[in-house]
Scaffold this motif. Structure first.
Motif, PDB file in Angstrom:
ATOM      1  N   ALA A  22      31.668  61.118 -21.199  1.00  9.94           N
ATOM      2  CA  ALA A  22      30.837  60.297 -20.322  1.00  9.94           C
ATOM      3  C   ALA A  22      31.682  59.605 -19.257  1.00  9.94           C
ATOM      4  N   SER A  23      32.834  59.107 -19.645  1.00 10.14           N
ATOM      5  CA  SER A  23      33.720  58.462 -18.671  1.00 10.14           C
ATOM      6  C   SER A  23      34.213  59.462 -17.631  1.00 10.14           C
ATOM      7  N   VAL A  24      34.530  60.667 -18.078  1.00  8.52           N
ATOM      8  CA  VAL A  24      35.010  61.686 -17.140  1.00  8.52           C
ATOM      9  C   VAL A  24      33.908  62.073 -16.160  1.00  8.52           C
ATOM     10  N   LEU A  25      32.671  62.214 -16.641  1.00  8.51           N
ATOM     11  CA  LEU A  25      31.564  62.527 -15.731  1.00  8.51           C
ATOM     12  C   LEU A  25      31.379  61.426 -14.701  1.00  8.51           C
ATOM     13  N   LEU A  26      31.570  60.177 -15.107  1.00  7.37           N
ATOM     14  CA  LEU A  26      31.492  59.066 -14.167  1.00  7.37           C
ATOM     15  C   LEU A  26      32.542  59.189 -13.087  1.00  7.37           C
ATOM     16  N   PHE A  27      33.781  59.477 -13.475  1.00  4.84           N
ATOM     17  CA  PHE A  27      34.848  59.585 -12.473  1.00  4.84           C
ATOM     18  C   PHE A  27      34.731  60.860 -11.655  1.00  4.84           C
ATOM     19  N   LYS A  28      34.167  61.894 -12.204  1.00  2.00           N
ATOM     20  CA  LYS A  28      33.924  63.087 -11.386  1.00  2.00           C
ATOM     21  C   LYS A  28      32.932  62.776 -10.273  1.00  2.00           C
ATOM     22  N   TYR A  29      31.947  61.950 -10.583  1.00  2.00           N
ATOM     23  CA  TYR A  29      31.015  61.513  -9.541  1.00  2.00           C
ATOM     24  C   TYR A  29      31.743  60.641  -8.512  1.00  2.00           C
ATOM     25  N   VAL A  53      49.484  63.111 -23.120  1.00  2.00           N
ATOM     26  CA  VAL A  53      48.203  63.104 -22.426  1.00  2.00           C
ATOM     27  C   VAL A  53      47.643  64.526 -22.350  1.00  2.00           C
ATOM     28  N   PHE A  54      46.352  64.637 -22.622  1.00  3.65           N
ATOM     29  CA  PHE A  54      45.692  65.940 -22.571  1.00  3.65           C
ATOM     30  C   PHE A  54      44.233  65.838 -22.126  1.00  3.65           C
ATOM     31  N   VAL A  55      43.507  64.881 -22.691  1.00  2.00           N
ATOM     32  CA  VAL A  55      42.059  64.827 -22.493  1.00  2.00           C
ATOM     33  C   VAL A  55      41.709  64.622 -21.026  1.00  2.00           C
ATOM     34  N   GLU A  56      42.314  63.629 -20.385  1.00  2.00           N
ATOM     35  CA  GLU A  56      41.924  63.289 -19.009  1.00  2.00           C
ATOM     36  C   GLU A  56      42.180  64.416 -18.019  1.00  2.00           C
ATOM     37  N   PRO A  57      43.401  64.995 -17.950  1.00  2.00           N
ATOM     38  CA  PRO A  57      43.569  66.114 -17.000  1.00  2.00           C
ATOM     39  C   PRO A  57      42.771  67.344 -17.372  1.00  2.00           C
ATOM     40  N   PHE A  58      42.570  67.575 -18.672  1.00  2.00           N
ATOM     41  CA  PHE A  58      41.807  68.755 -19.081  1.00  2.00           C
ATOM     42  C   PHE A  58      40.353  68.655 -18.637  1.00  2.00           C
ATOM     43  N   LEU A  59      39.762  67.474 -18.765  1.00  2.00           N
ATOM     44  CA  LEU A  59      38.354  67.317 -18.412  1.00  2.00           C
ATOM     45  C   LEU A  59      38.144  67.104 -16.914  1.00  2.00           C
ATOM     46  N   LEU A  60      39.099  66.460 -16.244  1.00  2.00           N
ATOM     47  CA  LEU A  60      38.921  66.156 -14.819  1.00  2.00           C
ATOM     48  C   LEU A  60      39.297  67.331 -13.922  1.00  2.00           C
ATOM     49  N   GLY A  64      48.879  73.585 -10.123  1.00  2.00           N
ATOM     50  CA  GLY A  64      49.552  73.145 -11.342  1.00  2.00           C
ATOM     51  C   GLY A  64      50.001  71.708 -11.320  1.00  2.00           C
ATOM     52  N   SER A  65      49.389  70.880 -10.480  1.00  2.00           N
ATOM     53  CA  SER A  65      49.858  69.507 -10.302  1.00  2.00           C
ATOM     54  C   SER A  65      49.535  68.598 -11.476  1.00  2.00           C
ATOM     55  N   THR A  66      48.603  68.989 -12.349  1.00  2.00           N
ATOM     56  CA  THR A  66      48.272  68.151 -13.506  1.00  2.00           C
ATOM     57  C   THR A  66      48.551  68.866 -14.830  1.00  2.00           C
ATOM     58  N   THR A  67      49.345  69.913 -14.789  1.00  2.00           N
ATOM     59  CA  THR A  67      49.736  70.597 -16.025  1.00  2.00           C
ATOM     60  C   THR A  67      50.716  69.719 -16.793  1.00  2.00           C
ATOM     61  N   THR A  68      50.343  69.318 -17.985  1.00  2.00           N
ATOM     62  CA  THR A  68      51.205  68.483 -18.814  1.00  2.00           C
ATOM     63  C   THR A  68      51.777  69.310 -19.961  1.00  2.00           C
ATOM     64  N   VAL A  69      52.688  68.710 -20.702  1.00  2.00           N
ATOM     65  CA  VAL A  69      53.335  69.417 -21.807  1.00  2.00           C
ATOM     66  C   VAL A  69      52.320  69.785 -22.884  1.00  2.00           C
ATOM     67  N   VAL A  70      51.444  68.863 -23.217  1.00  2.00           N
ATOM     68  CA  VAL A  70      50.457  69.149 -24.260  1.00  2.00           C
ATOM     69  C   VAL A  70      49.473  70.214 -23.788  1.00  2.00           C
ATOM     70  N   TYR A  71      49.116  70.207 -22.496  1.00  2.00           N
ATOM     71  CA  TYR A  71      48.232  71.265 -22.005  1.00  2.00           C
ATOM     72  C   TYR A  71      48.944  72.612 -22.033  1.00  2.00           C
TER      73      TYR A  71
END
Length: 320
Positions: A147-154, A256-263, A271-278
């Motif tokens: 829900a938070s990610v959908l808010l920031f996508k808007y 960190v994984f959730v925020e860049p994966f969903l956004l 590849g600017s938001t590729t993190t180690v966990v991703y």
């Protein structure tokens, strides 16, 4: 010469000694059984916790360590030594993922570490509606991440997003927040800070309320303003909490994984938001290379363990 007499008073004052003749358990056995019955519930909860940690924490760690030196093909598992580490090291995305992760960590520390502390200092100055303000600050943590990610996508939408509407109101050009490699990581950091700052703010606020008011009164008598009171009273008095949350935030942001994966879908533009966990996620679920994923996870584990060990050593040095 008369026979000696035994005083009944002396007999009454002497302690009565009982002897156990075979059969039932002695005092030690009954005491042990009593303690066992008393602590049976606690032992049950303890055993349950140990089983949960063994299955969901310790076993995956051991399994990851083994997978880092194995390779599975056609159902056959073979030991490959350092081949998985070599595969990960020679991957061009390896260094890019580390650069992006370190950049996210630095930006998150600048925003996500400082902003909650400042918000806690401001909330601590309020005398009314403290409960409502705390709820307002902690509300983003209670929202589901999707829900938070959908808010920031808007908010970040380049066409009808609220941020671009605000920029247009002031005559500024619209921005490609998540589509531009120069702004995508900063956009993710802002969203992550808003989503996770509530918990740290409440911890800081609890620490601030434990500071004796006499210290602030003495600082005011010396002519200290708000900034000097924060610098000379608040920060020294909350040094332990600040350092502990700093360590916890470094560990959390490095994973960190959730925020860049969903956004941004994980990789982001160029590849600017590729993190180690991703990248670990890609190895495991996109490339089906669990050995490489485990090897990269092991590298991250060693790094974070080193950071934690350095923190413990510095804390002990300061205490001494």
């Amino acid at each position: 010469m008369s026979a000696p007499t035994i005083s009944t008073t002396n007999m009454a004052n002497k302690p009565h000694r009982s002897r156990h003749h075979g059969g039932g358990p002695g005092p030690s056995g009954s005491t042990f059984a009593k303690h066992l019955r008393r602590n049976l519930t606690a032992h049950g909860f303890l055993i349950g916790a140990v089983i949960c940690f063994s299955l969901f924490s310790w076993y995956p760690m051991v399994r990851e360590f083994l997978l880092a030196f194995q390779k599975t093909e056609s159902g056959r598992t073979t030991w490959v030594g350092l081949a998985n580490l070599s595969t990960v090291y020679n991957d061009p995305a390896f260094w890019q993922a580390w650069r992006n992760t370190l950049l996210f960590t630095v930006l998150a520390l600048v925003l996500g570490f400082a902003v909650p502390f400042v918000v806690a200092v401001v909330l601590n100055e309020f005398r009314h509606a403290r409960g409502y303000l705390r709820l307002l600050v902690y509300l983003p943590v209670m929202l589901p991440p999707v829900a938070s990610v959908l808010l920031f996508k808007y908010l970040y939408d380049p066409g009808y997003g609220l941020l671009n509407e605000i920029l247009g109101f002031f005559g500024l050009p619209a921005q490609q927040w998540l589509q531009d490699p120069d702004t995508s990581m900063l956009s993710v950091v802002i969203a992550a800070t808003w989503m996770n700052m509530g918990g740290a703010t409440l911890i800081y606020l609890a620490a601030l309320q434990g500071i004796p008011g006499e210290l602030y009164e003495a600082a005011e008598l010396d002519g200290a303003g708000l900034f000097r009171k924060v610098w000379h009273v608040t920060i020294p008095q909350t040094r332990l909490i600040l350092s502990l949350l700093l360590l916890m935030q470094v560990i959390a942001t490095m994973q960190v994984f959730v925020e860049p994966f969903l956004l941004t879908g994980g990789a982001g533009p160029e590849g600017s938001t590729t993190t180690v966990v991703y990248l670990i996620y890609q190895y495991a679920f996109n490339f089906n290379n669990y050995g490489a994923a485990a090897a990269l996870g092991l590298v991250l584990l060693v790094l974070l363990a080193g950071v934690s060990a350095a923190y413990v050593k510095l804390s002990r040095a300061e205490d001494e």
